[in-house]
Design an enzyme around this catalytic site. Structure first.
Site, PDB file in Angstrom:
ATOM      1  N   LYS A   1       0.845  -1.195   0.000  1.00 25.63           N
ATOM      2  CA  LYS A   1       0.000   0.000   0.000  1.00 25.63           C
ATOM      3  C   LYS A   1       0.882   1.246   0.000  1.00 25.63           C
ATOM      4  O   LYS A   1       1.893   1.298   0.713  1.00 25.63           O
ATOM      5  CB  LYS A   1      -0.888  -0.008   1.253  1.00 25.63           C
ATOM      6  CG  LYS A   1      -1.690   1.278   1.463  1.00 25.63           C
ATOM      7  CD  LYS A   1      -2.710   1.512   0.346  1.00 25.63           C
ATOM      8  CE  LYS A   1      -3.187   2.962   0.281  1.00 25.63           C
ATOM      9  NZ  LYS A   1      -3.883   3.253  -0.976  1.00 25.63           N
ATOM     10  N   GLY A   2       0.497   2.238  -0.792  1.00 27.40           N
ATOM     11  CA  GLY A   2       1.269   3.463  -0.913  1.00 27.40           C
ATOM     12  C   GLY A   2       1.662   4.063   0.438  1.00 27.40           C
ATOM     13  O   GLY A   2       0.802   4.299   1.287  1.00 27.40           O
TER      14      GLY A   2
ATOM     15  N   CYS B   1      -0.675   9.329  -8.136  1.00 28.69           N
ATOM     16  CA  CYS B   1      -1.900   9.107  -7.373  1.00 28.69           C
ATOM     17  C   CYS B   1      -2.844  10.286  -7.528  1.00 28.69           C
ATOM     18  O   CYS B   1      -2.513  11.401  -7.152  1.00 28.69           O
ATOM     19  CB  CYS B   1      -1.596   8.897  -5.888  1.00 28.69           C
ATOM     20  SG  CYS B   1      -3.092   8.645  -4.919  1.00 28.69           S
TER      21      CYS B   1
ATOM     22  N   ILE C   1      -0.312   0.832 -15.807  1.00 36.47           N
ATOM     23  CA  ILE C   1      -0.750   2.192 -15.544  1.00 36.47           C
ATOM     24  C   ILE C   1      -1.343   2.294 -14.137  1.00 36.47           C
ATOM     25  O   ILE C   1      -1.829   1.302 -13.588  1.00 36.47           O
ATOM     26  CB  ILE C   1      -1.829   2.652 -16.559  1.00 36.47           C
ATOM     27  CG1 ILE C   1      -3.066   1.769 -16.530  1.00 36.47           C
ATOM     28  CG2 ILE C   1      -1.265   2.693 -17.940  1.00 36.47           C
ATOM     29  CD1 ILE C   1      -4.226   2.267 -17.393  1.00 36.47           C
TER      30      ILE C   1
ATOM     31  N   GLY D   1      -9.655  -1.693 -12.914  1.00 38.73           N
ATOM     32  CA  GLY D   1     -10.439  -2.865 -13.287  1.00 38.73           C
ATOM     33  C   GLY D   1     -10.497  -3.099 -14.791  1.00 38.73           C
ATOM     34  O   GLY D   1      -9.932  -2.331 -15.572  1.00 38.73           O
TER      35      GLY D   1
HETATM   36  C1  LIG Z   1      -8.236   0.620  -3.897  1.00 39.22           C
HETATM   37  C2  LIG Z   1      -7.004   0.945  -4.675  1.00 39.22           C
HETATM   38  C3  LIG Z   1      -5.939   1.592  -4.058  1.00 39.22           C
HETATM   39  C4  LIG Z   1      -4.776   1.905  -4.771  1.00 39.22           C
HETATM   40  N1  LIG Z   1      -3.732   2.501  -4.128  1.00 39.22           N
HETATM   41  C5  LIG Z   1      -2.559   2.720  -4.794  1.00 39.22           C
HETATM   42  C6  LIG Z   1      -1.413   3.241  -4.146  1.00 39.22           C
HETATM   43  O1  LIG Z   1      -1.440   3.477  -2.925  1.00 39.22           O
HETATM   44  N2  LIG Z   1      -0.277   3.445  -4.857  1.00 39.22           N
HETATM   45  C7  LIG Z   1      -0.214   3.182  -6.200  1.00 39.22           C
HETATM   46  O2  LIG Z   1       0.831   3.384  -6.831  1.00 39.22           O
HETATM   47  N3  LIG Z   1      -1.290   2.684  -6.865  1.00 39.22           N
HETATM   48  C8  LIG Z   1      -2.448   2.447  -6.192  1.00 39.22           C
HETATM   49  N4  LIG Z   1      -3.538   1.914  -6.868  1.00 39.22           N
HETATM   50  C9  LIG Z   1      -3.426   1.635  -8.301  1.00 39.22           C
HETATM   51  C10 LIG Z   1      -3.092   0.167  -8.580  1.00 39.22           C
HETATM   52  O3  LIG Z   1      -1.845  -0.169  -8.039  1.00 39.22           O
HETATM   53  C11 LIG Z   1      -3.095  -0.118 -10.098  1.00 39.22           C
HETATM   54  O4  LIG Z   1      -2.123   0.691 -10.712  1.00 39.22           O
HETATM   55  C12 LIG Z   1      -4.436   0.172 -10.744  1.00 39.22           C
HETATM   56  O5  LIG Z   1      -5.485  -0.193  -9.878  1.00 39.22           O
HETATM   57  C13 LIG Z   1      -4.627  -0.534 -12.090  1.00 39.22           C
HETATM   58  O6  LIG Z   1      -4.609  -1.938 -11.944  1.00 39.22           O
HETATM   59  P1  LIG Z   1      -5.973  -2.834 -11.794  1.00 39.22           P
HETATM   60  O7  LIG Z   1      -6.921  -2.349 -12.849  1.00 39.22           O
HETATM   61  O8  LIG Z   1      -5.517  -4.238 -11.984  1.00 39.22           O
HETATM   62  O9  LIG Z   1      -6.487  -2.573 -10.422  1.00 39.22           O
HETATM   63  C14 LIG Z   1      -4.694   1.597  -6.142  1.00 39.22           C
HETATM   64  C15 LIG Z   1      -5.770   0.947  -6.768  1.00 39.22           C
HETATM   65  C16 LIG Z   1      -6.919   0.618  -6.056  1.00 39.22           C
HETATM   66  C17 LIG Z   1      -8.040  -0.070  -6.765  1.00 39.22           C
END
Ligand SMILES: Cc1cc2nc3c(=O)[nH]c(=O)nc-3n(C[C@H](O)[C@H](O)[C@H](O)COP(=O)(O)O)c2cc1C
Ligand SMILES: Cc1cc2nc3c(=O)[nH]c(=O)nc-3n(C[C@H](O)[C@H](O)[C@H](O)COP(=O)(O)OP(=O)(O)OC[C@H]3O[C@@H](n4cnc5c(N)ncnc54)[C@H](O)[C@@H]3O)c2cc1C
Ligand SMILES: Cc1cc2nc3c(=O)[nH]c(=O)nc-3n(C[C@H](O)[C@H](O)[C@H](O)COP(=O)(O)OP(=O)(O)OC[C@H]3O[C@@H](n4cnc5c(N)ncnc54)[C@H](O)[C@@H]3O)c2cc1C
Ligand SMILES: Cc1cc2nc3c(=O)[nH]c(=O)nc-3n(C[C@H](O)[C@H](O)[C@H](O)COP(=O)(O)O)c2cc1C
Ligand code: FES
Ligand code: FES
Lengths: 304, 258, 304, 258
Positions: free
Chosen positions: A47-48, A131, A192, A218
């Site tokens: 988590k970030g 972010c 991305i 998603g």
């Molecule tokens: C609930 C949630 C929290 C996220 N928090 C972070 C984060 O703290 N730092 C970061 O670099 N990306 C964060 N992301 C982005 C994801 O790491 C990822 O780049 C993005 O969701 C695209 O991938 P996905 O479609 O498979 O979820 C977050 C995504 C979600 C859904």
């Protein structure tokens, strides 16, 4: 069954397999430890993190969209110190690489975190310049070429750790940003992050998320992510960690073919807590069926 | 390893126009399930799972009572006996069930479902139970409560066959009555109701366990989208995850938004 | 049933109702005339026109994605002259406004088309500066602020017709582009066009679309479109024609609440040929139920 | 107004592992349906409709024969008798059925479905029919053809119970045989097969009607995503819409991609 080499080397970050999990979607790993052996995963991007602990955003933080979701968590996290104290030792029990996703309010904070983590037992730093939920942080950083240049070069100077730069898709020219990151010393590009989106509740007549817009993730964003990986592959020489809507091995293979050297699973973890393991198994079968000796051969292996 | 996978639906019936029950076969290796805990249901056409509380915990079965609210619950309502459905759980912290002498159960709308599961569970011990049920329209499941609760008071906002009004009115009456000696209140319902319940219980200095609901994604504490404010230290607050630290919070822990 | 005023005035373009159809998704209207009375639709934006007839792109032009589709038609159209000769007279049989969607290889071509259409019986010109399928046309135009400035000001000078400028979502800062369009004389902004996306066929190991990437449309992009309409509403005073993934009246209402004065239905026409009529009816009921006298009152009527 | 709406499924059965037939009630006001035309089926879980040719045209019913290929056809395979399904059509230009003396039907894979509909239609007149069917694996629907076709030759790439090989081999044999006097060939199958059929027919100077398939969106000519090249003028080409100008094109019209 014949065997296939699943190891990948992301320019210094060596993974036992190319299936990782995306920051913010897997907590600090411990949340999923009841469902999956964390040693099955190539790397965990936590988590970030921020320098100080953060409470995150108030009010509703999620809205579902057609084959997607938008979130506005606002980097709630216990701060880098507690991460070092409590989460690194926990994660080190497993045979997986630790990627620390770092986020700052300003460039100094990014540098300070990079410095602090330089002396800690993490395998890579993932610089999140994208972010969209932190107004004074992420958005401007990831979309403004000159700021990207500065933050990457200064973080590079602040730490010798393996450095991933995570790009925002909310830009006109993703190639340009990737090239700057490479030039300033990034070891790897991840992309991305989420797309900026909004859902409005027509009964309450207000945006569902208290902050208005949030980050779209998603399956809905997958075609956009594949296109960006494809474009960035042509622009840089450093490896790419691809992500965005991956839910199964077909999606994963699309990313490798587009040019990703490894992939990260995000939102799909929420639906299938064991999806990483399943994708790894299915990817292996595909590789064997198609006579690949190593997953590295799949990267951008488009037929002409 | 916690359970996630397919389970078989062995019973399904509607208890009102838009509320239905399904009973599933409890998988062998699933650990203990406690009242107030929930399961995250995979819904075919939707991206995210849907959290549903247990409304009855049997030796070899689990029951869920579900109200059709949107597309996901509509889809779940199409499940038939012998169909399989993918669930994960049990999740979250359910109710604390200490040895009280007399408890008050408070359920609003579909919030009656987990409260019913709790009541059945408590009825194994000889605890005196009183129940308040509140509905917007036609009440349902009242008989379920009559089976174990010494007294059931039902109100509805619109159904003239019942006492009209909000549930908070009988709640205040009960708490104001010196003859009623309530040790613990258990409440579940819409957030606005829980907010009023919290206030009234504080007024009468009676402890209350609130079972909260918010849209969820992971259901296991990883994504941080399901938070509510809880008190931390003397002045501050923190964002607690309803799915992991909750969904049960004590009344004196939660800070409701305006 | 009480009545509600559905008329909208998009800064000179007066529509009997705010439900229009998006360019490229409704042919020249005649294709749908067997399914719906074209007089029920507020306006029809015809298939993107070019100065000369175009054959469009070769090979596969469509791929389905999770709740979306990508297309790469490449502006196949009979050219502006045949449009004038054959399509305008056909559409004039119906009580609906005609929006001519114009596309050029360069600024001169845009101007020439605007000039030609100035003397023809169309109600509005929609300047498409955002088609991602024409390499030497759209993409650069719609994403580069200085080119947007030039093309809008020169087209404005070339024609007195009502002028809509249609924006590309593939930009870092949509507000900036919208403000330039307003400043240079646009009467109305329409958004969003498709997002750039790619799908790879893992069996053939090549992009499904012959040209690689294409334009993503449909429900998947709706949250992005709503966010952009919301942002642009804050940046300009001219009205907004909102679109992107609208499939039902709930979606439509979201766009009005975000700040759109009228909306366009695109991809949803393919699924439900009568969707425009249904949305109009459902929107009316919503307005009446919520005591609105006019659909104009719904625009950005967010509660605080 | 053309038809779009719900129709009732009155029969459903599998004819092989992954091929099924459904029969629907023809709505009253639907116009004439011709062999080679198709309907666009709404599929619950997918965004786009799925085009399916008619495989039999009854007075009051229509039959479709569908092969499970991906998610959409899988979803359609779940339809049961008395379910309703949303279709639009009839769409496209079907086969031209002039008064020929002897015709050759050529079907490859699920391409046999519309060809069967055509054969049944033609059998109303006293036309002599010969049929060539080609499959990758186990053949299906052969008996349907035997009911109206004077001769049926079946080949398979993998099923040793049948003549092995591609359909193009018997096609060349028939056309090379001076005793066979074929006036018109009707063909449907994968594009690679149609391409070979086109070439062979040109060689033997026999006219052929090809029923083409490509992914579609609108199905009515509006979106231009379903085009193939057809000859235009002496040298040029144009992109014709398979859904509107097709799906039937004459062999001498189509230009196949490399
Ligand atoms: C609930 C949630 C929290 C996220 N928090 C972070 C984060 O703290 N730092 C970061 O670099 N990306 C964060 N992301 C982005 C994801 O790491 C990822 O780049 C993005 O969701 C695209 O991938 P996905 O479609 O498979 O979820 C977050 C995504 C979600 C859904
Ligand atoms: C821990 C927990 C236990 C639950 N137990 C039960 C139960 O036993 N029986 C039951 O019927 N329901 C229960 N719910 C609520 C149930 O999960 C939602 O009704 C369901 O997810 C709605 O899905 P949908 O697709 O039908 O509606 P959607 O289309 O997703 O939503 C319709 C509307 O409801 C809102 N909404 C969706 N989910 C929630 C939620 N969880 N809380 C508040 N608003 C929401 C949406 O924002 C939207 O406005 C529980 C929820 C939680 C968090
Ligand atoms: C005019 C017409 C008539 C048809 N008639 C019949 C019929 O009678 N019976 C029948 O079983 N099928 C028929 N089809 C094919 C049928 O429409 C497709 O098989 C179906 O759309 C596949 O949907 P899916 O969701 O199962 O597969 P998807 O998941 O959509 O696709 C699986 C794979 O097949 C490819 N594909 C999808 N649609 C087509 C297509 N139309 N042509 C070629 N490749 C495609 C996809 O690109 C993908 O690689 C017809 C198609 C057309 C255009
Ligand atoms: C097949 C197709 C063709 C399109 N052609 C054009 C075009 O010629 N000109 C244009 O401005 N937009 C074109 N668009 C974009 C649409 O007008 C619209 O902006 C976009 O599809 C988003 O709306 P939707 O999600 O409702 O489809 C096209 C879209 C599709 C799907
Ligand atoms: S739903 Fe993910 S933390 Fe609660
Ligand atoms: S499918 Fe739209 S033109 Fe053929």
């Amino acid at each position: 069954m014949s065997s296939v080499d699943m190891r990948v080397d992301l320019n210094g970050l060596k993974l036992k397999n190319p299936i990782t999990v995306a920051s913010g979607t897997f907590g600090f790993g411990r949340e999923y430890a009841d469902y999956i052996d964390l040693s099955d995963i190539g790397a965990i991007s936590v988590k970030g993190l921020t320098l100080e602990p953060r409470q995150g955003n108030e009010g509703i933080r999620i809205a579902e969209t057609p084959m997607g979701m938008i979130n506005s968590v606002g980097l709630q996290n216990p701060g880098v110190e507690q991460f070092i104290r409590e989460e690194i030792p926990f994660l080190r029990q497993f045979d997986t690489k630790i990627i620390a996703n770092i986020n700052g309010n300003n460039i100094d904070e990014y540098c300070k975190m990079a410095e602090i983590l330089s002396y800690e037992d993490v395998d890579s730093l993932e610089l999140n310049i994208s972010c969209p939920n932190v107004k004074n942080g992420g958005l401007a950083f990831g979309t403004n070429p000159s700021v990207v240049k500065e933050v990457v070069s200064r973080v590079r100077a602040a730490s010798k750790k393996h450095l991933i730069v995570k790009l925002s898709p909310n830009v006109t020219n993703i190639k340009e940003i990737a090239m700057i990151a490479e030039q300033e010393g990034a070891d790897c590009i991840s992309l991305i992050n989420t797309l900026s989106g909004m859902v409005i509740d027509i009964n309450k007549r207000k945006p569902v998320l208290k902050r208005g817009s949030g980050g779209l993730s998603g399956p809905a964003i997958k075609p956009i992510a594949v296109r960006m990986v494809y474009d960035v592959y042509d622009a840089v020489k450093i490896p790419i960690l691809g992500m965005g809507g991956i839910s199964n091995s077909t999606d994963a293979i699309e990313f490798f073919l587009a040019g990703a050297n490894a992939i990260a699973i995000g939102t799909a973890n929420f639906v299938e807590p064991r999806v990483t393991k399943q994708i790894l198994a299915d990817l292996k079968s595909y590789l064997i069926r198609n006579n690949y000796d190593s997953v590295n051969e799949l990267v951008r292996d488009l037929s002409v | 390893m916690k359970f996630q996978g397919l389970v078989k639906v062995i019973q399904k019936k509607f208890v009102s126009d838009d509320v239905f029950k399904i009973v599933i076969e409890k998988p062998e290796h699933m650990g203990e399930v406690r009242p107030g805990q929930f399961f995250n249901f995979n819904v075919e056409r939707m991206l995210l799972r849907r959290p549903i509380s247990v409304s009855a915990i049997g030796e070899e079965t689990l029951e869920f009572t579900i109200k059709i609210l949107g597309k996901g619950t509509k889809e779940l309502s199409l499940l038939k006996t012998l169909d399989e459905v993918d669930i994960m759980g049990p999740l979250g912290n359910g109710f604390d069930t200490l040895n009280h002498k007399k408890v008050l159960l408070v359920g609003g709308g579909i919030g009656v479902a987990p409260i019913k599961g709790l009541g059945e569970f408590l009825s194994k011990d000889s605890i005196e139970m009183k129940t308040l049920l509140g509905f917007r329209d036609t009440p349902y499941m009242i008989d379920d409560f009559k089976a174990f609760s010494n007294e059931v008071i039902t109100v509805s906002e619109n159904d003239k066959d019942y006492r009209l009004g909000y549930i908070t009115v009988p709640l205040e009456e009960v708490l104001a009555d010196p003859k009623e000696k309530i040790d613990m209140i258990y409440a579940c319902g819409p957030l606005v109701m829980l907010k009023s319940v919290q206030k009234i219980c504080a007024q009468f200095n009676t402890p209350v366990q609130l079972l909260m609901e918010e849209k969820m994604a992971c259901g296991i504490g990883a994504c941080l989208v399901c938070t509510c404010k809880t008190k931390e230290g003397d002045f501050g607050f923190k964002h607690s995850r309803m799915c992991l630290e909750g969904p049960m919070f004590y009344g004196d822990e939660v800070i409701f938004d305006e």
